[in-house]
Design a protein around this motif. Sequence first.
Motif, PDB file in Angstrom:
ATOM      1  N   HIS A   1       0.815  -1.212   0.000  1.00 22.52           N
ATOM      2  CA  HIS A   1       0.000   0.000   0.000  1.00 22.52           C
ATOM      3  C   HIS A   1       0.851   1.265   0.000  1.00 22.52           C
ATOM      4  O   HIS A   1       0.426   2.307  -0.501  1.00 22.52           O
ATOM      5  CB  HIS A   1      -0.939   0.005   1.207  1.00 22.52           C
ATOM      6  N   ARG A   2       2.035   1.171   0.558  1.00 21.85           N
ATOM      7  CA  ARG A   2       2.923   2.343   0.606  1.00 21.85           C
ATOM      8  C   ARG A   2       3.812   2.451  -0.626  1.00 21.85           C
ATOM      9  O   ARG A   2       4.662   3.340  -0.713  1.00 21.85           O
ATOM     10  CB  ARG A   2       3.772   2.306   1.883  1.00 21.85           C
ATOM     11  N   ARG A   3       3.630   1.518  -1.550  1.00 21.98           N
ATOM     12  CA  ARG A   3       4.368   1.513  -2.805  1.00 21.98           C
ATOM     13  C   ARG A   3       5.876   1.559  -2.582  1.00 21.98           C
ATOM     14  O   ARG A   3       6.614   2.299  -3.242  1.00 21.98           O
ATOM     15  CB  ARG A   3       3.906   2.679  -3.706  1.00 21.98           C
ATOM     16  N   ASP A   4       6.308   0.723  -1.644  1.00 22.64           N
ATOM     17  CA  ASP A   4       7.724   0.589  -1.310  1.00 22.64           C
ATOM     18  C   ASP A   4       8.221  -0.725  -1.891  1.00 22.64           C
ATOM     19  O   ASP A   4       8.213  -1.767  -1.230  1.00 22.64           O
ATOM     20  CB  ASP A   4       7.895   0.625   0.212  1.00 22.64           C
ATOM     21  N   SER A   5       8.642  -0.682  -3.150  1.00 23.45           N
ATOM     22  CA  SER A   5       9.020  -1.921  -3.831  1.00 23.45           C
ATOM     23  C   SER A   5      10.301  -2.524  -3.265  1.00 23.45           C
ATOM     24  O   SER A   5      10.420  -3.754  -3.157  1.00 23.45           O
ATOM     25  CB  SER A   5       9.176  -1.667  -5.339  1.00 23.45           C
TER      26      SER A   5
END
Length: 390
Positions: free
Chosen positions: A289-293
């Motif tokens: 959800h935090r778009r921390d790949s």
Amino acid sequence: MFNRIHLVVLDSVGIGEAKDAEEFGDIGAHTLKHALQSKDVKLPNLEKLGLGCIDDLPNVNCVKENKAFYTKMSEISRGKDTMTGHWEIAGLNIKTPFKTYPNGFPEELIRQIEDKTNRKVVCNLPYSGTDVIDDYGEEHMESGNIIVYTSADPVLQIAAHEDIIPVDELYDICETVREITLAEEFLVGRVIARPFIGEGKGKFTRTENRHDYALSPFEPTVLDALKENDYTVYAVGKINDIFNSQGITDMVRTKNNMDGVDKLLDVMDKDFKGLSFTNLVDFDAVYGHRRDSEGYADALKEFDDRLPEILDKLDDDDLLIITADHGNDPTFKGTDHTREYVPLLVTSKKDLDFKEIKARDSYSDVAATIAENFDVSFKTHGESFLGELK
């Protein structure tokens, strides 16, 4: 065939766009591939179980002599949220999706929340959980108003600073709101308590005191069938919340992925016959959800590093099933879950002919397999793969 089945859900670890991804706006999503492309990590233990044979993944090879049965599963339910995925794994087909609120909740619902809780509501918009406390945290601390927000999921989340509204009081508020949102005109899938701490904007952080208040499954699941036949059903992590305690005989909460693995290992040390059902939520909540790949890739590596401990704990008559409940591609547009296939890895210490098994048309194949293994009566649209585990 097996005395115990340990079912582990890697929350949101999808393995490529599903056949109906276009209907959900998710063409091009691939959680595993895109997370692993973002950082050079290796997953040697998942590789040995056949993960790299399901799809072409960076740094994860397809090994010839793998140690598990492997394939991918499709979701048939009309949703891509946590409850829908887990309920389908347990044997249900959700034909009517839970309601989402892309423009915030209706005035009537907000009015009822304010009347029943004696606290005003601020925000009432779709929001990132970290951004919302930065943007509304100081106002909340000054006024005592509760921060109500949603997401692309069918959830109503309530954030409050632990020094302003103690955790137990926040839980009471969420229980009240849960009752309100059971009404058919609202039908929110989950109400989530989101406590936070900190001294001001930029310093607020959410705590591990999150608590989910879910609906009960609308029909019996395979968990109910096991419980009714005197089998143990251990819920590890947020499984108990997802099923609203229905079909659960024992439960333990977890703080994060690694604590979840620790708690699973503790359960595996216990003497019981039945199912342990674990959810590892950080992949989704902390990284997807935090778009921390890159964080997502690191979390996959952390789990892979702990996998040998889980495998070593297996008894001779145990079966381990590793899967997921949906995707959440950290490189994809927005912050929503993504409609993807999920991996299915199944292993045991028995001398079995590990290989690829046919792709599954429903997550409920897992429920059908569990029911057949324990010889309990349970009707589901799923098809057992127990006969393929030879």
